[in-house]
Structures are given as C-alpha cells and as structure tokens.
Design an enzyme around this catalytic site. Structure first.
Site, PDB file in Angstrom:
ATOM      1  N   ARG A  52       0.854  -1.191   0.000  1.00 21.95           N
ATOM      2  CA  ARG A  52       0.000   0.000   0.000  1.00 21.95           C
ATOM      3  C   ARG A  52       0.889   1.240   0.000  1.00 21.95           C
ATOM      4  O   ARG A  52       1.893   1.316   0.722  1.00 21.95           O
ATOM      5  CB  ARG A  52      -0.912   0.035   1.231  1.00 21.95           C
ATOM      6  CG  ARG A  52      -2.101  -0.908   1.167  1.00 21.95           C
ATOM      7  CD  ARG A  52      -3.118  -0.450   0.123  1.00 21.95           C
ATOM      8  NE  ARG A  52      -4.323  -1.271   0.093  1.00 21.95           N
ATOM      9  CZ  ARG A  52      -4.506  -2.298  -0.710  1.00 21.95           C
ATOM     10  NH1 ARG A  52      -3.531  -2.653  -1.541  1.00 21.95           N
ATOM     11  NH2 ARG A  52      -5.637  -2.975  -0.694  1.00 21.95           N
ATOM     12  N   GLU A 110      -3.352   7.739  -6.088  1.00 24.82           N
ATOM     13  CA  GLU A 110      -3.445   6.969  -7.331  1.00 24.82           C
ATOM     14  C   GLU A 110      -4.612   7.459  -8.168  1.00 24.82           C
ATOM     15  O   GLU A 110      -5.700   7.658  -7.632  1.00 24.82           O
ATOM     16  CB  GLU A 110      -3.618   5.473  -7.016  1.00 24.82           C
ATOM     17  CG  GLU A 110      -2.439   4.879  -6.276  1.00 24.82           C
ATOM     18  CD  GLU A 110      -2.563   3.378  -6.029  1.00 24.82           C
ATOM     19  OE1 GLU A 110      -3.587   2.797  -6.450  1.00 24.82           O
ATOM     20  OE2 GLU A 110      -1.655   2.787  -5.431  1.00 24.82           O
ATOM     21  N   HIS A 145      -0.122  -0.206  -9.959  1.00 22.81           N
ATOM     22  CA  HIS A 145      -0.909  -1.010  -9.016  1.00 22.81           C
ATOM     23  C   HIS A 145      -1.484  -2.241  -9.708  1.00 22.81           C
ATOM     24  O   HIS A 145      -2.706  -2.465  -9.708  1.00 22.81           O
ATOM     25  CB  HIS A 145      -2.028  -0.167  -8.398  1.00 22.81           C
ATOM     26  CG  HIS A 145      -2.519  -0.722  -7.089  1.00 22.81           C
ATOM     27  ND1 HIS A 145      -2.984   0.067  -6.071  1.00 22.81           N
ATOM     28  CD2 HIS A 145      -2.632  -2.012  -6.615  1.00 22.81           C
ATOM     29  CE1 HIS A 145      -3.359  -0.679  -5.048  1.00 22.81           C
ATOM     30  NE2 HIS A 145      -3.158  -1.948  -5.364  1.00 22.81           N
TER      31      HIS A 145
END
Length: 342
Positions: free
Chosen positions: A260, A289, A308
């Site tokens: 994370r 993000e 990601h």
C-alpha cells in the site's frame, strides 16, 4: 440456498459464477449483479481505496439491497456491505471474495447472526511473484538498460564498482510475514541471499522455518540491500517509512512496495533518493493513485514505477471465488468454514 453474486469491475459476477457455479449441484441457486459496473478502472480503484478508511457505511447500497429479496447469502468482492444493508435483509451468510473485509460491516453481521467468510491468500502468488520480479529487475537494472537501448544507447559497463551484485551476495529485508511475505521469502530463497524478516506478530521460529532471520526494523533497514513491504495499511503502519527510516537504510539499498502506498511517506522517499540516502525504489502502489502529472517520482533516477497491478492475474481474480466456493461447501455440510471472520 439462494446466493446473490455481487461483482464489480475488478471481479465481475460472471467470473464469480465461473468459480461458484458448481454449487448448483448442491441445490444452490444464483442471482447476479455488478456494483459500479460502468466505472472506469481509475474511478473504481479510487472509491474502493477510500473504503478502506471510510468504511462500507459511507456508500449507497440501495442497488444491492434491491436484489436481496429471498436471498440467503451475499457474495461480494469490494462492494460495500453496510449495517443498513445487513439489517434490512434476511441474510445468513456474507462472503468477501478477497483477503480484507474492510468493505463489510463485521459488527453488524455479528449482531445479526450473519456468518462472514473471506478469502485470505487469494492473490498471494500473484503479488509475491510480482514483488520478486520487481526486486530482481531493479537489482539488475533491467528497466534502465531497456530504456537506454530503446533510446538508441548501447551501454556496457566494465568497471566492477559500477556493476550490480549477484543476488546471492545481497541481503533482502522483508517487512511483514503473512501469506505474501512468506511467498517472497520462499521464492527468493532459491537465489540464496541472506534474508531478514521483521514482523512483531510472527513467532521467530516460524520465520526461521522459511530460511530467514528475524530482525527488528532498524537492523533490517540498515543491513538490507533491498527492502520489500508486505504489511496491511492501518493506523499503526501508515507512514511507517519516513525520513528517519530512509536515513537508516543502506545508501546502496532500494525499496520495493507492492503493498500500500500509504505505508511510505512519499516526500521522504523522494528526498532520500535525490539526496543519495538510498539508491532508488520499485513501486507498484502510491499514496495518491493515479500518480498526478508532474509528480517528482515520474522523473526520479533509480525508480521503477508500475500502476498497481501486482495482484492482477486471472488466477488471482478467480482465486477469491474459488476459496469462497470451498468454504461454502463446508458451510452446507454443517461444518465451520476455515476462513470464518470471528
């Protein structure tokens, strides 16, 4: 039993049914819907990342509730299961086809005698594979060699002081030793580096069983050539790597983060790379993000970035529903499923 499969853009209900459909032979009936089905990947990711802190009660669940008539169980991926939803339905079971249950109001389920299942480890292979791939590619500078060659430069270095090491002569530090951290340790072991592990919630003997050495965080940071993060984001772990931690790291070491973005203070990371406190990073996750245009990470030497995608494999998408299917078979047999949330 009648189940509502509530999918989403990341795990559509058709893929849930692909894994769970075999339960029809056990008399299970299915209904299907998709939450945020028209959302873009970015919009969906932003909403579901916010849910980790905001909780399921912050989201409108009316569309899901409208499909719960005569339904005994609800299977979701990241769709919210709020207190309002639980109290307004007659559910006996809720299953989250993922490891985390941040999108489920566990307390409300407990108070209403609703069994909650989840699927820990469903993407452990995908993320562990990716973390090791990022670590190895960053250590051997593969992305930078590719960029040079694509730009028309044929660069070969012969000075040993400017060459990367063999993996065998490095020390790898693993922070967090759950399913994914252990997967990284097992995979990297074949390259025969020294491996340090920091996880205050895991017994030292368990760490040693994987050929790794327990260490406190300060020692791990100081002695590791590559530090890879595999812990959940929580109040305890948020910003766990900041200016002081990067100052402790080996100045030839680098950070790998496939967990994370909030585990790392981004400004501190940028400063540490720019000032030579560490040699760089390989990052798949970020505090914000997608990364905003013009962000300093985008032009930082020694840094590899991906959007990601560490957990994004077909097997990981199907892994959650497969685990839930197995748990539901136990439930139908009157047994307590192994992955029941207490």
């Amino acid at each position: 039993m009648k189940l509502l499969l509530c999918g989403d853009p990341q795990q559509p209900s058709e893929y849930m049914y692909e894994a769970l459909g075999r339960l029809e032979s056990r008399g299970v009936k299915f209904e299907r819907m998709d939450w945020m089905g028209d959302a873009s990947p970015t919009e969906f990711r932003n909403v579901t990342m916010d849910m980790e802190t905001d909780g399921p009660g912050s989201y409108d669940t009316d569309a899901i509730a409208a499909n719960l008539d005569d339904v005994d169980g609800l299977v979701v991926h990241k769709a919210p299961v709020s207190r309002e939803l639980v109290e307004g339905a007659d559910l006996s079971i809720v299953a989250a086809a993922r490891g985390g249950t941040e999108n489920v109001d566990i307390e409300a389920c407990r108070e209403n005698d609703v069994t909650v299942l989840h699927a820990p480890g469903r993407n452990r292979d995908a993320v562990a594979d990716y973390a090791v791939s990022m670590l190895l590619s960053r250590l051997r500078e593969i992305p930078f060699n590719h960029a040079d060659l694509s730009g028309g430069e044929w660069n070969q270095v012969f000075d040993p002081d400017e060459l990367p090491p063999d993996v065998r002569t490095t020390t790898v530090g693993i922070v967090g030793f759950g399913h994914i951290g252990r997967g990284v340790a097992d995979r990297i072991a074949s390259f025969d580096p020294d491996v340090l592990v920091h996880d205050p919630y895991v017994n030292d003997d368990e760490i040693r069983e994987h050929g790794s050495e327990p260490a406190d965080l300060e020692r791990l940071l100081a002695d590791s050539d590559a530090v890879t993060l595999h812990v959940r984001l929580s109040e305890e772990t948020e910003g766990m790597l900041g200016h002081d931690e990067f100052a402790t790291m080996n100045d030839e070491g680098f950070l790998v983060n496939t967990a994370r973005g909030g585990l790392v203070e981004t400004d501190a990371l940028v400063d540490a790379v720019q000032e030579g406190e560490i040699d760089g990073a390989a990052l798949d996750v970020f505090e914000e993000e997608p990364i905003p245009d013009g962000h300093p990470l985008l032009d930082l030497d020694g840094v590899v970035l991906t959007p990601h995608v560490a957990g994004s494999t077909r097997d990981a998408v199907l892994g959650g529903p497969r685990i839930i299917a197995s748990q539901l078979e136990d439930y139908l047999d009157g047994e307590t499923p192994a992955h029941t949330v207490e």
